[in-house]
Write an enzyme that holds these catalytic residues in place. Structure first.
Site, PDB file in Angstrom:
ATOM      1  N   CYS A 253      34.750  19.014  70.498  1.00  0.00           N
ATOM      2  CA  CYS A 253      35.984  18.998  71.287  1.00  0.00           C
ATOM      3  C   CYS A 253      37.107  19.506  70.404  1.00  0.00           C
ATOM      4  O   CYS A 253      36.950  19.644  69.198  1.00  0.00           O
ATOM      5  CB  CYS A 253      36.316  17.577  71.715  1.00  0.00           C
ATOM      6  SG  CYS A 253      35.007  16.798  72.665  1.00  0.00           S
TER       7      CYS A 253
ATOM      8  N   ARG B 244      36.416  25.447  71.498  1.00  0.00           N
ATOM      9  CA  ARG B 244      35.636  24.270  71.095  1.00  0.00           C
ATOM     10  C   ARG B 244      35.146  23.451  72.290  1.00  0.00           C
ATOM     11  O   ARG B 244      34.377  22.518  72.130  1.00  0.00           O
ATOM     12  CB  ARG B 244      36.482  23.360  70.198  1.00  0.00           C
ATOM     13  CG  ARG B 244      36.953  24.032  68.926  1.00  0.00           C
ATOM     14  CD  ARG B 244      37.776  23.072  68.111  1.00  0.00           C
ATOM     15  NE  ARG B 244      36.986  21.942  67.673  1.00  0.00           N
ATOM     16  CZ  ARG B 244      36.197  21.924  66.623  1.00  0.00           C
ATOM     17  NH1 ARG B 244      36.093  23.000  65.875  1.00  0.00           N
ATOM     18  NH2 ARG B 244      35.520  20.856  66.293  1.00  0.00           N
TER      19      ARG B 244
ATOM     20  N   TRP C 291      34.489  18.817  75.302  1.00  0.00           N
ATOM     21  CA  TRP C 291      33.144  19.368  75.487  1.00  0.00           C
ATOM     22  C   TRP C 291      32.266  18.134  75.620  1.00  0.00           C
ATOM     23  O   TRP C 291      31.967  17.451  74.649  1.00  0.00           O
ATOM     24  CB  TRP C 291      32.761  20.199  74.270  1.00  0.00           C
ATOM     25  CG  TRP C 291      31.374  20.732  74.320  1.00  0.00           C
ATOM     26  CD1 TRP C 291      30.282  20.275  73.664  1.00  0.00           C
ATOM     27  CD2 TRP C 291      30.925  21.863  75.063  1.00  0.00           C
ATOM     28  NE1 TRP C 291      29.190  21.044  73.963  1.00  0.00           N
ATOM     29  CE2 TRP C 291      29.542  22.022  74.817  1.00  0.00           C
ATOM     30  CE3 TRP C 291      31.561  22.768  75.930  1.00  0.00           C
ATOM     31  CZ2 TRP C 291      28.785  23.027  75.395  1.00  0.00           C
ATOM     32  CZ3 TRP C 291      30.808  23.768  76.507  1.00  0.00           C
ATOM     33  CH2 TRP C 291      29.435  23.897  76.227  1.00  0.00           C
TER      34      TRP C 291
ATOM     35  N   ASN D 188      36.639  13.535  68.731  1.00  0.00           N
ATOM     36  CA  ASN D 188      35.626  14.582  68.719  1.00  0.00           C
ATOM     37  C   ASN D 188      34.449  14.042  67.940  1.00  0.00           C
ATOM     38  O   ASN D 188      34.592  13.685  66.774  1.00  0.00           O
ATOM     39  CB  ASN D 188      36.180  15.838  68.025  1.00  0.00           C
ATOM     40  CG  ASN D 188      35.105  16.876  67.750  1.00  0.00           C
ATOM     41  OD1 ASN D 188      34.153  16.987  68.510  1.00  0.00           O
ATOM     42  ND2 ASN D 188      35.259  17.628  66.677  1.00  0.00           N
ATOM     43  N   GLY D 189      33.291  13.936  68.571  1.00  0.00           N
ATOM     44  CA  GLY D 189      32.121  13.416  67.870  1.00  0.00           C
ATOM     45  C   GLY D 189      31.316  12.515  68.778  1.00  0.00           C
ATOM     46  O   GLY D 189      31.434  12.581  70.001  1.00  0.00           O
TER      47      GLY D 189
ATOM     48  N   GLU E 292      11.226  35.695  68.545  1.00  0.00           N
ATOM     49  CA  GLU E 292      12.674  35.450  68.540  1.00  0.00           C
ATOM     50  C   GLU E 292      13.392  36.439  67.611  1.00  0.00           C
ATOM     51  O   GLU E 292      14.463  36.943  67.940  1.00  0.00           O
ATOM     52  CB  GLU E 292      12.937  33.989  68.131  1.00  0.00           C
ATOM     53  CG  GLU E 292      14.400  33.589  67.977  1.00  0.00           C
ATOM     54  CD  GLU E 292      15.248  33.754  69.224  1.00  0.00           C
ATOM     55  OE1 GLU E 292      14.712  34.030  70.300  1.00  0.00           O
ATOM     56  OE2 GLU E 292      16.483  33.634  69.108  1.00  0.00           O
TER      57      GLU E 292
ATOM     58  N   LYS F 138      16.317  38.951  68.846  1.00  0.00           N
ATOM     59  CA  LYS F 138      17.660  38.981  68.248  1.00  0.00           C
ATOM     60  C   LYS F 138      18.023  40.410  67.843  1.00  0.00           C
ATOM     61  O   LYS F 138      19.134  40.876  68.080  1.00  0.00           O
ATOM     62  CB  LYS F 138      17.760  38.076  67.004  1.00  0.00           C
ATOM     63  CG  LYS F 138      17.823  36.600  67.249  1.00  0.00           C
ATOM     64  CD  LYS F 138      19.153  36.077  67.739  1.00  0.00           C
ATOM     65  CE  LYS F 138      19.230  36.012  69.226  1.00  0.00           C
ATOM     66  NZ  LYS F 138      18.561  34.954  69.934  1.00  0.00           N
TER      67      LYS F 138
ATOM     68  N   GLU G 289      18.722  42.574  70.904  1.00  0.00           N
ATOM     69  CA  GLU G 289      19.942  42.208  71.621  1.00  0.00           C
ATOM     70  C   GLU G 289      21.202  42.777  70.987  1.00  0.00           C
ATOM     71  O   GLU G 289      22.083  43.239  71.684  1.00  0.00           O
ATOM     72  CB  GLU G 289      20.107  40.674  71.629  1.00  0.00           C
ATOM     73  CG  GLU G 289      19.276  39.962  72.634  1.00  0.00           C
ATOM     74  CD  GLU G 289      19.645  38.490  72.704  1.00  0.00           C
ATOM     75  OE1 GLU G 289      19.469  37.779  71.694  1.00  0.00           O
ATOM     76  OE2 GLU G 289      20.114  38.050  73.770  1.00  0.00           O
TER      77      GLU G 289
ATOM     78  N   HIS H 282      -5.737  44.392  66.883  1.00  0.00           N
ATOM     79  CA  HIS H 282      -6.191  44.662  68.256  1.00  0.00           C
ATOM     80  C   HIS H 282      -5.311  45.707  68.949  1.00  0.00           C
ATOM     81  O   HIS H 282      -5.348  45.824  70.166  1.00  0.00           O
ATOM     82  CB  HIS H 282      -6.210  43.358  69.062  1.00  0.00           C
ATOM     83  CG  HIS H 282      -7.163  42.355  68.500  1.00  0.00           C
ATOM     84  ND1 HIS H 282      -8.526  42.519  68.529  1.00  0.00           N
ATOM     85  CD2 HIS H 282      -6.942  41.186  67.843  1.00  0.00           C
ATOM     86  CE1 HIS H 282      -9.116  41.489  67.940  1.00  0.00           C
ATOM     87  NE2 HIS H 282      -8.174  40.664  67.513  1.00  0.00           N
TER      88      HIS H 282
ATOM     89  N   LYS I 225      26.341  35.866  78.778  1.00  0.00           N
ATOM     90  CA  LYS I 225      25.986  34.583  78.159  1.00  0.00           C
ATOM     91  C   LYS I 225      25.178  33.710  79.112  1.00  0.00           C
ATOM     92  O   LYS I 225      24.234  33.060  78.699  1.00  0.00           O
ATOM     93  CB  LYS I 225      27.260  33.864  77.701  1.00  0.00           C
ATOM     94  CG  LYS I 225      27.009  32.628  76.855  1.00  0.00           C
ATOM     95  CD  LYS I 225      26.426  32.973  75.494  1.00  0.00           C
ATOM     96  CE  LYS I 225      25.950  31.760  74.729  1.00  0.00           C
ATOM     97  NZ  LYS I 225      24.956  32.091  73.711  1.00  0.00           N
TER      98      LYS I 225
HETATM   99  C1  AGP Z   1      19.410  34.738  73.804  1.00  0.00           C
HETATM  100  O1  AGP Z   1      19.954  35.312  72.684  1.00  0.00           O
HETATM  101  C2  AGP Z   1      19.731  35.404  75.064  1.00  0.00           C
HETATM  102  N1  AGP Z   1      21.101  35.662  75.226  1.00  0.00           N
HETATM  103  C3  AGP Z   1      18.955  35.004  76.301  1.00  0.00           C
HETATM  104  O2  AGP Z   1      17.620  35.374  76.077  1.00  0.00           O
HETATM  105  C4  AGP Z   1      18.984  33.535  76.728  1.00  0.00           C
HETATM  106  O3  AGP Z   1      18.287  32.744  75.807  1.00  0.00           O
HETATM  107  C5  AGP Z   1      18.370  33.405  78.130  1.00  0.00           C
HETATM  108  O4  AGP Z   1      19.136  34.139  79.039  1.00  0.00           O
HETATM  109  C6  AGP Z   1      18.267  31.965  78.586  1.00  0.00           C
HETATM  110  O5  AGP Z   1      19.512  31.369  78.655  1.00  0.00           O
HETATM  111  P1  AGP Z   1      19.685  29.822  78.829  1.00  0.00           P
HETATM  112  O6  AGP Z   1      19.134  29.172  77.617  1.00  0.00           O
HETATM  113  O7  AGP Z   1      21.166  29.623  78.974  1.00  0.00           O
HETATM  114  O8  AGP Z   1      18.933  29.415  80.054  1.00  0.00           O
END
Ligand code: AGP
Length: 607
Positions: free
Chosen positions: A2, A27, A74, A98-99, A480, A484, A487, A503, A602
């Site tokens: 927060c 925050r 938050w 906050n905490g 992952e 990354k 992306e 394979h 996001k």
């Molecule tokens: C991760 O870096 C991505 N932006 C994306 O794959 C994300 O993890 C995915 O859209 C799922 O989102 P969520 O965890 O908010 O459900």
């Protein structure tokens, strides 16, 4: 996470508090509130939603006074609502926080038994009551009453309190959540972070763990929990406001990478029961004995967390787990029913495919537990229960700290289920709980040791393709790492189970194709080294991710990025860190928009 602000001085407090909260909105932003002490006593205004709602209330009814506190929330305990928004009041005392107060339930029960009434579901409100109780019991000052309250609470806090009966002063304390004092000319500020006060002063004191402070317009008096006076250096801030919001980091993503040890510690706090070798899922009890299987559903990075969750839960509880992409599950007439536990994982809590999967699973009678970072978002609301990660808002579109916080939540679920299935005996549980508790410290050590990877980024920024390979718990980390890189650096990348190379994918290796090999010491190490040798024989460029001090690995790689030793089940907390930092460094070297990469959002609220 927060945002907190406080002001005492000659000016009207309200506009200063609001401007400060605006700077701290990153925050948290699910509710906001202020308390201002003036000729009309303490005026408290609170509002659910973003700051604009509070500003509209203030425009109608501007609080007057030259001392005040403000908060942007938050949510962690208690859904976002006006009643749960801070400040919380008891008697003449108003508190912002906050905490997380871990032992708020027994304290609340004790206070209720003493006749105190609560107006919110928050952990914070108990602190207002404890201070008020201490004042009524004769505490000689507001700061002493705060100390009496602090001696009763466990957990993480930046706490700020004011009292109508103690005009002209604000008291505050810090333990594991940030708090800064700003020293102006005849005015003093408090905030969770410096951007909130940069317009007014650049002279600040960063409070340390266990510090207690009494603030007046003339300055700040610091002491410890026992009242012993303390001295802390006054620092001059040279960052501009935008830099300060990112904590001095150039991007939110980098800040969030470095916040991971804190995010994990906060997610484990109060839930990882060291003495009982157990995990408390905050009221969501799982009895594994009646379960047919666990189904983990998610998208993107959260799906990768689910893949690791399978290892954790199967390892601890010996219950079969399946992991599925939420976007596939919902459309394939899934076999799921009342004998299954479904765990859905979503940072945002709003992903459309994951939400639809929750509805599908519930319609077929399964019990659904959500893991989410956003309190009261759609997915937790649609589920039977929720375990929130306490990573704080994640601003960078590429998920980092929410991913490792999801792993922490999954580890808690695994321990909880393992203990109840009888498969995780006391000795193994003690070991796992102890290792998990050490993880934030190991992550800090890893992050400090890795450096900025600028040189590596310069070497690899023009690569056309990247491969990531790993085995066991590090196979999902290979996926992952590739995600990354795709992306934010827009380089084509693939993650593979190392044993799969022969394979097919090995055909891709030729001179100079960078291959990231996840090879920490542990089960499968020797096998990964054999896969590495296959790549080397075809002239691939090898970036090894290995255990500190592994000379054998170093001898086989072009570059090695080292992490501390950890048991295989918990290695992903560490092996993902160099991959996050590497993607970040390459994206920066390419001049890309790291926090808002092209074509991505996001929260993906469309199918
Ligand atoms: C991760 O870096 C991505 N932006 C994306 O794959 C994300 O993890 C995915 O859209 C799922 O989102 P969520 O965890 O908010 O459900």
């Amino acid at each position: 996470m927060c945002g907190i602000v406080g002001y005492v001085g000659p000016q009207q407090a309200t506009p200063i508090l609001i401007a400060g909260l605006r700077r701290l909105e990153y925050r948290g932003y699910d509710s906001a509130g202020i308390a201002v002490v003036g000729p009309r006593g303490t005026q408290v205004l609170r509002c659910q939603g973003k700051l604009a709602g509070l500003e509209a209330m203030i425009a109608r009814e501007p609080p007057e006074g030259t001392l005040g506190i403000g908060h942007t929330r938050w949510a962690t305990h208690g859904r976002p609502s006006e009643a749960n928004a801070h400040p919380h009041k008891a008697g003449g005392v108003s508190v912002i926080h906050n905490g997380i107060i871990e032992n708020y339930l027994p304290l609340r029960a004790r206070l209720q038994a003493a006749g105190r009434k609560f107006a919110s579901e928050t952990d914070t409100e108990i602190v207002a009551h404890l201070i008020d109780e201490a004042l009524l019991a004769g505490a000689p000052s507001l700061v002493e009453a705060l100390r009496v309250a602090l001696r009763q609470v466990h957990g993480a806090y930046a706490l700020v309190a004011i009292s109508e009966k103690h005009p002209g002063q604000i008291v505050a304390a810090k333990n594991a959540s940030p708090l800064v004092v700003g020293l102006g000319q005849g005015e003093t500020f408090l905030a969770s972070d410096v951007p909130a006060m940069l317009e007014h002063t650049r002279e600040v004191i960063f409070l340390d763990e266990g510090d207690v402070v009494a603030v007046t317009a003339e300055g700040a008096t610091l002491s410890d929990l026992d009242g012993k006076p303390l001295a802390r250096p006054v620092r001059t801030i040279t960052w501009d406001a935008a830099q300060a919001e990112k904590g001095g980091y150039p991007h939110f993503m980098l800040k969030e990478i470095f916040e991971q040890p804190r995010a994990i510690a906060d997610t484990l706090r109060g839930r990882l029961l060291l003495e009982a070798h157990d995990a408390d899922l905050e009221g969501f009890e799982i009895d594994p004995r009646g379960l047919r299987r666990v189904l983990l559903l998610a998208c993107g990075t959260s799906y990768h967390a689910g893949l690791i969750g399978k290892f954790l839960i199967e390892g601890a509880a010996r219950i079969p787990c399946e992991v599925d992409l939420a976007s596939e599950f919902r459309y394939r007439d899934p076999v799921v029913g009342p004998e299954d536990l479904v765990i859905v994982i979503s940072q945002s809590g709003e992903t459309a495919d994951t939400l639809a999967a929750v509805k599908e699973a519930r319609a077929r009678g399964a019990r659904v537990l959500a893991i989410s970072n956003v309190v009261d978002s759609a997915i937790p609301r649609a589920s039977n229960g929720v375990l929130y990660t306490h990573a704080g808002p994640e601003i960078g579109v590429a998920s980092t700290k929410c991913f490792t916080a999801q792993l922490a939540a999954l580890a808690l679920i695994a321990i909880h289920m393992g203990r109840r299935s009888g498969q995780l005996g006391p000795e193994a549980a003690t070991k796992l709980v102890g290792e998990l508790a050490l993880t934030p410290t190991k992550m800090t050590e890893a992050l400090e040791g890795l450096g900025d990877l600028k040189q590596l980024a310069r070497e690899y920024r023009y690569a056309r393709d990247f491969l990531f390979i790993g085995r066991g718990t590090n196979y999902p980390i290979a996926l992952e790492g590739a995600l990354k890189l795709k992306e934010i650096s827009y380089i084509h990348a693939e993650g593979y189970a190392a044993g799969e190379m022969k394979h097919g994918p090995i055909a891709l290796i030729d001179d100079g194709v960078p291959v990231v090999v996840l090879a920490p010491r542990g089960p499968g190490y020797e096998k990964v080294l054999s896969n590495l040798a296959e790549v080397r024989a075809r002239n691939g460029h090898i970036i090894g991710i290995g255990t500190q001090g592994d000379a054998q690995l170093a001898g086989l790689c072009d570059r090695v990025l080292s992490i501390p030793d950890a048991p295989a089940a918990l290695q992903p907390f560490l092996t993902v860190l160099p991959l996050q930092l590497m993607s970040y460094a390459i994206a920066v070297a390419k001049g890309n928009d790291v926090d808002q990469p092209r074509n991505l959002a996001k929260s993906v609220t469309v199918e």
